[in-house]
Design an enzyme around this catalytic site. Structure first.
Site, PDB file in Angstrom:
ATOM      1  N   PRO A   1      19.144 -14.536  11.926  1.00  0.00           N
ATOM      2  CA  PRO A   1      18.817 -13.136  11.648  1.00  0.00           C
ATOM      3  C   PRO A   1      17.393 -12.904  11.137  1.00  0.00           C
ATOM      4  CG  PRO A   1      20.279 -14.028   9.959  1.00  0.00           C
ATOM      5  CD  PRO A   1      20.231 -15.037  11.064  1.00  0.00           C
ATOM      6  N   ASN A   2      16.769 -11.856  11.670  1.00  0.00           N
ATOM      7  CA  ASN A   2      15.468 -11.337  11.247  1.00  0.00           C
ATOM      8  C   ASN A   2      14.289 -12.167  11.742  1.00  0.00           C
ATOM      9  OD1 ASN A   2      16.432  -9.071   9.626  1.00  0.00           O
ATOM     10  ND2 ASN A   2      17.276 -10.636   8.273  1.00  0.00           N
TER      11      ASN A   2
ATOM     12  N   ARG B   1       6.731  -9.295   9.543  1.00  0.00           N
ATOM     13  CA  ARG B   1       7.541  -9.295   8.315  1.00  0.00           C
ATOM     14  C   ARG B   1       6.982 -10.259   7.288  1.00  0.00           C
ATOM     15  NH1 ARG B   1      12.747 -13.223   8.296  1.00  0.00           N
ATOM     16  NH2 ARG B   1      13.546 -12.704   6.251  1.00  0.00           N
TER      17      ARG B   1
ATOM     18  N   TYR C   1       6.094 -15.935   5.519  1.00  0.00           N
ATOM     19  CA  TYR C   1       6.425 -16.570   6.795  1.00  0.00           C
ATOM     20  C   TYR C   1       5.218 -16.840   7.691  1.00  0.00           C
ATOM     21  CZ  TYR C   1      11.128 -15.358   5.378  1.00  0.00           C
ATOM     22  OH  TYR C   1      12.292 -15.260   4.679  1.00  0.00           O
TER      23      TYR C   1
ATOM     24  N   ASN D   1      17.514 -22.634  12.927  1.00  0.00           N
ATOM     25  CA  ASN D   1      17.084 -21.888  11.740  1.00  0.00           C
ATOM     26  C   ASN D   1      18.080 -20.747  11.578  1.00  0.00           C
ATOM     27  OD1 ASN D   1      15.992 -20.218   9.847  1.00  0.00           O
ATOM     28  ND2 ASN D   1      13.880 -20.383  10.593  1.00  0.00           N
TER      29      ASN D   1
ATOM     30  N   ALA E   1      19.219 -16.234   6.765  1.00  0.00           N
ATOM     31  CA  ALA E   1      20.002 -16.016   5.542  1.00  0.00           C
ATOM     32  C   ALA E   1      21.458 -16.453   5.688  1.00  0.00           C
ATOM     33  CB  ALA E   1      19.949 -14.545   5.138  1.00  0.00           C
TER      34      ALA E   1
ATOM     35  N   GLU F   1      18.443 -28.778  10.787  1.00  0.00           N
ATOM     36  CA  GLU F   1      18.282 -27.510  10.075  1.00  0.00           C
ATOM     37  C   GLU F   1      16.798 -27.278   9.790  1.00  0.00           C
ATOM     38  OE1 GLU F   1      20.361 -27.701   6.379  1.00  0.00           O
ATOM     39  OE2 GLU F   1      19.763 -25.703   5.749  1.00  0.00           O
TER      40      GLU F   1
ATOM     41  N   HIS G   1      13.688 -24.506   8.299  1.00  0.00           N
ATOM     42  CA  HIS G   1      13.276 -23.292   7.596  1.00  0.00           C
ATOM     43  C   HIS G   1      11.761 -23.218   7.582  1.00  0.00           C
ATOM     44  CE1 HIS G   1      17.387 -22.779   6.291  1.00  0.00           C
ATOM     45  NE2 HIS G   1      17.391 -24.051   5.984  1.00  0.00           N
TER      46      HIS G   1
ATOM     47  N   ARG H   1      12.066 -20.949  -3.596  1.00  0.00           N
ATOM     48  CA  ARG H   1      12.206 -19.487  -3.638  1.00  0.00           C
ATOM     49  C   ARG H   1      13.373 -19.049  -4.541  1.00  0.00           C
ATOM     50  NH1 ARG H   1      12.068 -17.328   2.342  1.00  0.00           N
ATOM     51  NH2 ARG H   1      11.875 -15.335   1.215  1.00  0.00           N
TER      52      ARG H   1
END
Lengths: 146, 146, 146, 146, 146, 146, 146, 146, 146, 146, 146, 146
Positions: free
Chosen positions: B9-10, B17, B22, B73, B76, B97, B99, B106
């Site tokens: 998502p996103n 963004r 990012y 990835n 969230a 995985e 990111h 964070r």
């Protein structure tokens, strides 16, 4: 470019220790892979190992002005050493956190890295390849910033 | 070798963004880098994005028999989706995985990955390079197992 | 000014569902009140409902450039969806969080809103009036910023 | 209809204090807005401020029979005062909880309101407008019940 | 023998407030029962009520040298006021903690008394009779110590 | 330079209360030491004591424009009063937190100071000397900033 | 009126055990006081003691129809026995919870009573007098309900 | 009588996935058993599967008026989906919760069912038989209510 | 095939106790249903009840060699008795856990079964039918294993 | 009088490290201030620094018989080292805990000092002045005890 | 010297139960080893086993005056029985806690011994040898005290 | 057979330190008892002490091939050092954990041993005798395995 590759506690026993988790490669072989990768990336890699938290901090301090970046496998100190975290913040060098096993898939206490907030990024789970990926990552990271 | 690269998502908004977290690269540029890296590694990479947890699970199911490995990835959903974790376990393919940001540095809720116990390893914090490192990692991982 | 009013999961059953908590008004009546209020405020309100977390994220993405602000009742996703929170942050539009019941006076899990840190403000407990208050709030908020 | 508007600890310093959080308007200006709104709603608003938890409780007790409803910004007592919560329950008047900042987006201790279970609803995050929205809400709420 | 009987916040509303929990007797009636019991025990009882934590502390300080013991219903301050606890310890008088409702059978926050470690004992759940039992208890307690 | 020295709840009983923890000096003697120290530092010290949380907040508000700094022993309110913390932030004066006992070596609830995030620093454990050390500290702190 | 007075584990050792906590009176003396009080109240008291959780439950079951109320000191089972709590709820008789020591002032595990939600009230901290106060309380409680 | 049997995420992979936990039977075989059982009970069973939380909610909504009861295996959504829980409450049909494995004997996160408070009962641990037991249970449950 | 059906604490009061939770059927009627079901399944059912944790353990030990399986409703011991859990593991017989009410929908302490990790499966929420479903389940389970 | 002043991990980097938190003074300058203060107090100060937890413990042991008191800034070991806490208890010398920053106003892990229960008192937040305040404090403390 | 050796719940099944954890020796053999050790130490050992918490407490009470010390393996009651802990404190005899397995290396609930605060010491992990080590320990402990 | 006996931080101060907890024997005397016991068991014992976590790890590594087993009192590192735990796992030798005091009866932080999961067993609470019991235990343990 000069990179300091640091191994924390018990990593000197690689290949002798819990090979189902850490793989068959022994410590010398892993270091050989690291040096070979450094060569192919055109950088110098110094390798350091200690079981002493204090010695890891001392070495991080010495790294200022001598190295461009650090690849750090802090072993079990990863999960408890705020002193190493403070040292990473203090020296101002980019540090990439490395783990041979996928720490997020093991015991709960290994899911938390107290040094992560001071590091550029984390690579975990690829055995000896974790180090060579980290070398690639940190070398590119430094080049990007220049 | 065929690799499925999945964005959760996103991630389609990359570059539009929160660029301080990012990075400046937009979604197409990141995918371009992934495809270029796949080419250099001699593998095929299919790229998939969805904001739907269910669609990510459906796609993982479809991957069985069609791909050799997955780079994921999960955005969230990483922190809450036991359903994606179950899907990874169910399909039996190696999943790495990824990111872009260092999730361990964070907010506290991002420190926990519920999908990690089903993955081979995790790479976090290197921006778009996280994906290319993961491609390298998973391709070598599959070669090693053969 | 154009406002997107979003209803999350189960809100389509308003009036049929647990009327002691959510009131007697049905979904159409609530939307009628919203549209009437928009008219009186001199703005356009588009109304959207979905039970799918992914569809809510997709719709938030589409809102960029089309709407000036969002009024969002995320239903039960309020308490778990970091993905919706990321989407709100990503699109950069002002979002007002709305709840018909006073979530802080109900079960413990409803006391925490994971989307709140990305929202302008929260209005809870006034039944259908929560939406009309939110419309007033967000319209004034946007005017103030101009 | 008579409404009691209560300000808790430190709100008398509005405009002098942390203006990045609470806005530029000073206490008198906020009260002016409240009174103007009351006028337009055709109701009477009495305004009260105290830094004393006990004085807030005393005033709530006195409100019985004198006011139709209460708008309450309990400031930091919101998060700890079960005594104020008990007072709200005891007097049986509708109370609307107000916060100028979005408490759910600030420090963790501000996410919990111990008085919420005794209130009709909560409005947070709209600066001085939080009060005028609350006046509107509570006036309509009382009319609905009649 | 002189006994100080203290009522904390909201207890002045007894009989007007949540009678399903606290019973039908109003504040004056409860105090009448206390005085009657004191008479039958041959002691003097002064009755005090305040909604102010600070006033309760002031009164406890004044009790030194004037009273032989204290019966204290600290209301909701029971669960949060370390300052009252410190005051009880400081004055060195025997204090019996009283609650009209059975606090251990109500909301979780009422299960903990932070003042208990400084008190002789606790009596809870018997409505107005809690006070008369406490009077009996504290009078006998003082006699035993003499 | 003018310094406000504030004593919170129960400190007026110093010397009468739990002397094994707080020492033999009584309240007047402690204040005498503070005044003598102020004299030797060439500053004026006003001394204030209250058992009322609200009165402490009122006094902090009044300090704006009248004092250059504050030395504050908030007693048991240290551990619970977010309202005092907000007041300290609001007035913008340097505040030094003082405790006569070493609160970090006592019961668990005393280990946390909710006012600390708004204070310059903390001195704990030195009995009456905690105040004189704090006076020295705050006077030097103010001089440094000028 | 018939009252069952129950002593739980280890209470048979009263007077032999930790007399600094439980007092000098031995078990027989405590029971003598209970019987004398019952006499003066004009009721019958049967006394029962067991170290067996199951026996306490059996006895509670038998109490239905035979007794009008129960005074129960469940000893250490107070803090863990949901089975005794279920038994109290099941039999429908008024039960008063008694403790000789002030359990809220001792080790943390003793602060929680899992049987309290099924009891009328609790009396703790008055040594043997806790029982006689409880007798008085329960007898009056039963009379009030008639 | 018409029963809706719902399978949540990953259950379509039954027989292909972790057979040591879920058994050897594949998805079609399990559905065959369900239909056979329905036949023997004299009821109609419609079978539905989706990996999408939103689709499960949509289907539950559609069940109103079409089915008499629901048998639901929500898979991993069992442990996180308050939205499905709200949907169950909203539709007012009896829902029996089913799990093939004994979720209470597996990882800690599987011990909690957030949908349980809205369901009639739960059957877990009997493989495919969990479904047939649930069919029996819900059919009898509906008959009992008529 | 021989099945031992065990009832834990307070279940002997069925029908007399909290019928809104446990239903109108009394203990004898429930046992009658169990025996009738056993007959229809062609197995023998022995029924046992005790309020004593130790007696339940003793009986489980005796079951070795005498029964083929156990149906166990451990009542409130379900949530605390590691000793019963150890006993179940020790005897090596299949045990099915039964609850008449849906324990996952009641108080928080009832959501955890410490005996579950030693049991085959769990059935909860169907009143007396929970037992007959469990009988069916365990008989089929044993047949499957043969 | 002889005082040992100990600096823990990373303090040797003072002035080079995070100057926004720790100030501009470098390590030598801080030590110069300490020595100057010692001179003015008429005592001898030995200064010691190590990044090794073990070396700090060794040095504490050596202090017995050689020094009258210790001023200790244990850096990040403050928050984790029970071994240093044990060493402080073991040597029986008065130890004053020092921090340059206000640790109670920083990250949560820095709010807890595990060495505090073994120390006389704590001074935090005054930069280099924290050390000189501590010297004053400990010298007076020792004089008082003589 | 007379020693009471107590076995708690399920230990009578030794040798029949989970031999991978508890070893191959059966109950009689373990008792034989205990008696042989007692003989060699010149002391008398009585052996007792019960699955009943209450019976263990009764036996501890009876031990007063009859035995010089106790060796206690409380089995699973170790982790929950405050009543046994109270009994140990009450009887005033030295009690050594024994476990055959290393409880600190097993499930989390076994890491906590609630009886430990009342015992002299603990021996865990050596199978049947745990008992003989405990006998040696307690005999020497008693001799030392004489 | 050769046994390494290791003492962790602060144990070199035995006899000088907190004798109410650790006893009167000094370090040399304890070592003398260990050597005498080794002699009587017919084994060789080397004794090692360090306050450095790293030195303990180094020594454990060196033990491979030189010793048959280890007796380890890790002092306060017991409760925090995952690095020592990893070292114990890595070397593959049997390690017995020893504590002179009963750590389970002291402060809460001492109840948890993070090294226990890697050890054979634990002996705590018998002063110097803890070491001699451990020697006996480990020697027998090694003999059993041969």
């Amino acid at each position: 470019m000069r990179i300091l590759v640091m191994h924390g506690p018990n990593l000197n026993l690689l290949g002798k220790r819990e090979t189902s988790i850490y793989g068959q490669l022994d410590f010398e072989a892993v270091n050989g892979m690291i040096e070979k990768k450094a060569l192919s990336l055109g950088v110098t890699a110094e390798i350091f190992q200690s079981n002493h938290e204090g010695a890891i901090i001392d070495k991080l301090h010495e790294a200022m002005g001598k190295y461009d970046a650090v690849v750090l496998n802090a072993g079990a100190y990863t999960h408890t050493s705020y002193a190493i975290m403070d040292a990473i913040k203090a020296i101002g060098l980019p540090v990439v956190e490395v783990h041979m096993s996928n720490i997020h898939a093991r015991e709960a206490f290994r899911h938390t890295s107290v040094i992560a907030p001071a590091c550029v990024g984390q690579i975990a789970g690829f055995g000896a390849m974790s180090y060579t990926l980290a070398l690639t990552a940190v070398v590119n990271w430094v080049k990007d910033k220049r």
